[in-house]
Design a protein around this motif. Structure first.
Motif, PDB file in Angstrom:
ATOM      1  N   LEU A  14       4.850 -51.185  11.325  1.00 37.14           N
ATOM      2  CA  LEU A  14       3.826 -52.231  11.244  1.00 37.14           C
ATOM      3  C   LEU A  14       4.308 -53.525  11.881  1.00 37.14           C
ATOM      4  CD1 LEU A  14       2.486 -51.540   7.672  1.00 37.14           C
ATOM      5  CD2 LEU A  14       1.146 -51.498   9.775  1.00 37.14           C
ATOM      6  N   CYS A  15       5.552 -53.875  11.615  1.00 41.32           N
ATOM      7  CA  CYS A  15       6.102 -55.106  12.189  1.00 41.32           C
ATOM      8  C   CYS A  15       6.170 -55.026  13.706  1.00 41.32           C
ATOM      9  CB  CYS A  15       7.505 -55.347  11.636  1.00 41.32           C
ATOM     10  SG  CYS A  15       7.559 -56.693  10.484  1.00 41.32           S
ATOM     11  N   ASP A  16       6.586 -53.889  14.200  1.00 37.53           N
ATOM     12  CA  ASP A  16       6.788 -53.735  15.638  1.00 37.53           C
ATOM     13  C   ASP A  16       5.488 -53.535  16.412  1.00 37.53           C
ATOM     14  OD1 ASP A  16       9.485 -53.887  15.112  1.00 37.53           O
ATOM     15  OD2 ASP A  16       9.849 -51.733  15.334  1.00 37.53           O
ATOM     16  N   GLN A  17       4.532 -52.784  15.823  1.00 38.31           N
ATOM     17  CA  GLN A  17       3.368 -52.354  16.593  1.00 38.31           C
ATOM     18  C   GLN A  17       2.021 -52.708  15.979  1.00 38.31           C
ATOM     19  OE1 GLN A  17       3.753 -48.252  17.831  1.00 38.31           O
ATOM     20  NE2 GLN A  17       5.966 -48.426  17.967  1.00 38.31           N
ATOM     21  N   GLY A  18       1.993 -53.218  14.757  1.00 37.87           N
ATOM     22  CA  GLY A  18       0.735 -53.601  14.135  1.00 37.87           C
ATOM     23  C   GLY A  18       0.086 -52.473  13.359  1.00 37.87           C
ATOM     24  N   SER A  19      -0.989 -52.811  12.651  1.00 37.86           N
ATOM     25  CA  SER A  19      -1.612 -51.865  11.722  1.00 37.86           C
ATOM     26  C   SER A  19      -2.278 -50.682  12.428  1.00 37.86           C
ATOM     27  CB  SER A  19      -2.615 -52.579  10.815  1.00 37.86           C
ATOM     28  OG  SER A  19      -3.621 -53.207  11.570  1.00 37.86           O
ATOM     29  N   ALA A  20      -2.713 -50.873  13.662  1.00 37.63           N
ATOM     30  CA  ALA A  20      -3.348 -49.752  14.373  1.00 37.63           C
ATOM     31  C   ALA A  20      -2.361 -48.609  14.616  1.00 37.63           C
ATOM     32  CB  ALA A  20      -3.930 -50.225  15.700  1.00 37.63           C
ATOM     33  N   ALA A  21      -1.066 -48.934  14.656  1.00 34.29           N
ATOM     34  CA  ALA A  21      -0.042 -47.919  14.920  1.00 34.29           C
ATOM     35  C   ALA A  21       0.372 -47.161  13.659  1.00 34.29           C
ATOM     36  CB  ALA A  21       1.189 -48.571  15.539  1.00 34.29           C
TER      37      ALA A  21
END
Length: 172
Positions: A14-21
């Protein structure tokens, strides 16, 4: 131990790529386990988010319990600063950003209400205590977005000022 590793992997993703990931496959890949291994611990994406929320609440409750201060608000200041210093604070933004589902965030909302109401009736100045607790929330939020705020001298100064707000004014 594996459960925490899976939660860590989800938070890192989540930190690296966001909630869509945030997908079960992506979390399993990040953790280095099979999707079946992930499903053994968390049967759905919602269960994974719920696990992150529960861990977040448990960890802050443990930080609160570990503080030696006299009042709840003083322990709240110390626990908040301990979280900021340790880097644990990113979980708040990560978990909140991960879920648009109010049902999954309900335990966090309940914990926040408890943390902001508990012990107010025995605080020397309940209003000042509320203001300080809300300031701690702001500190936590800003510190999660501005790492330069996390210098030890800044944190010591903020702690001193927050604690000073709890001192009763001198008698006239």
């Amino acid at each position: 131990m594996r459960r925490d590793e899976l939660l860590d992997a989800a938070e890192d993703l989540l930190c690296d790529q966001g909630s869509a990931a945030l997908t079960l496959s992506a979390v399993a890949d990040r953790a280095g386990v099979s999707k079946g291994g992930l499903l053994y611990h968390f049967g759905s994406k919602e269960a994974l988010i719920k696990g992150m929320v529960e861990r977040l609440i448990d960890e802050f409750d443990q930080l609160m319990a570990a503080q030696p201060d006299d009042t709840y608000t003083e322990r709240y200041i110390a626990a908040t600063l301990a979280a900021v210093r340790s880097g644990r604070l990113r979980r708040w933004a990560v978990v909140t950003g991960a879920s648009g589902n109010l049902f999954l965030l309900a335990p966090l909302r309940e914990a926040m209400a408890r943390w902001h109401r508990e012990g107010l009736d025995v605080e020397p100045d309940p209003l000042a205590s509320q203001v300080v607790r809300l300031a701690c929330e702001g500190l936590w939020d800003v510190a999660s977005h501005d790492p330069e705020l996390n210098t030890e001298s800044d944190l010591r100064a903020l702690e001193a000022r927050l604690r000073a707000l709890l001192k009763p004014p001198p008698a006239p």
